[in-house]
Design a protein around this motif. Structure first.
Motif, PDB file in Angstrom:
ATOM      1  N   MET A 188       0.829  -1.199   0.000  1.00 49.81           N
ATOM      2  CA  MET A 188       0.000   0.000   0.000  1.00 49.81           C
ATOM      3  C   MET A 188       0.868   1.256   0.000  1.00 49.81           C
ATOM      4  SD  MET A 188      -2.834   1.212   2.832  1.00 49.81           S
ATOM      5  CE  MET A 188      -1.617   1.231   4.134  1.00 49.81           C
ATOM      6  N   THR A 191       2.408   1.881  -3.405  1.00 44.95           N
ATOM      7  CA  THR A 191       1.397   2.290  -4.378  1.00 44.95           C
ATOM      8  C   THR A 191       0.967   3.737  -4.147  1.00 44.95           C
ATOM      9  OG1 THR A 191       0.586   0.015  -4.550  1.00 44.95           O
ATOM     10  CG2 THR A 191      -0.884   1.760  -5.317  1.00 44.95           C
ATOM     11  N   TRP A 231      -4.586  -2.654  -4.379  1.00 45.27           N
ATOM     12  CA  TRP A 231      -3.285  -2.031  -4.659  1.00 45.27           C
ATOM     13  C   TRP A 231      -2.701  -2.573  -5.963  1.00 45.27           C
ATOM     14  CZ3 TRP A 231      -4.961   1.078  -1.608  1.00 45.27           C
ATOM     15  CH2 TRP A 231      -5.172   0.891  -0.246  1.00 45.27           C
TER      16      TRP A 231
END
Length: 245
Positions: A188, A191, A231
């Motif tokens: 996460m 990203t 993600w």
């Protein structure tokens, strides 16, 4: 072991009720919530046809109802008497909510007889009647219109007593393993940096807030996989966007 309310030790006392229908409705509320001892003090008869009509399945409570002329007689053998009131003041302290009252009564209900007194529809309990009480309960409501219907008040208090008498089973949760969470958080973070949502050099504070938010939700393995999928899909669109440039 967590102790639970003993509902068999509790009596609902209606003091000077004026309407048979309210007695019947109160009896139905009691039966809904597992209480079965009704006492009527100096009021209309619990055996009137209008009371039976509103009891709707709780006729047995009406038929077992005890009648007394005064509240003092009704509570003479009880260890704890609770008075309901819509008014506060030094003479009515501590003034509990139905929920806090239920918690307080749990240990008392195990070895004591308890009476919950509700006053008449119009006047409530008199000061003399409240003087006989050991605890006081008020149902929170709008200050501009605080008075509840008698049977409604009985239902609200009985509901909290019932909640204190049961254990609500929780479905077992298999939480995601710590390593799964860490991989998801790392993915996460990368990203969100690529998206420009996070500054690659100053993002730890926001990441800590996001971690706290997601950890509080007690995610299971499937939920972590769903987030990982989100993600991954974002990563794919970012790659497509870069190729298009």
């Amino acid at each position: 072991m967590k102790r639970k309310m003993n509902l068999d030790s509790i009596s609902i006392i209606l003091v000077r009720p004026k309407f048979h229908e309210n007695i019947g409705s109160a009896a139905r509320a009691m039966k809904n919530m597992g209480l079965n001892r009704l006492i009527v003090v100096n009021g209309c008869s619990p055996l009137h046809p209008s009371a039976y009509k509103l009891a709707s399945g709780a006729e047995d409570i009406l038929e077992r109802a005890e009648e007394f002329f005064t509240l003092r007689e009704a509570v003479s053998e009880m260890g704890c008497v609770v008075g309901t009131t819509s008014r506060g003041g030094k003479e009515r302290y501590p003034l509990l909510t139905p929920e806090t009252l239920a918690k307080k009564l749990i240990p008392l209900s195990l070895k004591n007889s308890i009476g919950l007194a509700f006053g008449s529809e119009k006047e409530g309990l008199t000061n003399q009647e409240l003087y006989l009480c050991h605890l006081y309960v008020r149902i929170p409501s709008m200050e501009s219109f605080p008075s509840l219907n008698l049977a409604q008040a009985v239902m609200v208090v009985c509901y909290e007593l019932f909640q204190a008498s049961i254990e609500i089973p929780k479905k077992p949760i298999q939480l995601a393993q710590a390593e799964q969470l860490e991989r998801m958080f790392e993915h996460m973070e990368k990203t969100l940096i690529q998206l420009g949502f996070l500054d690659s050099n100053h993002h730890q504070k926001i990441m800590r807030a996001i971690r706290r938010l997601l950890v509080r939700s007690e995610m299971d393995e499937r939920e972590v996989q769903i987030l990982q999928g989100i993600w991954s899909e974002m990563d794919r669109h970012l790659r497509i966007g870069k190729k298009a440039e």
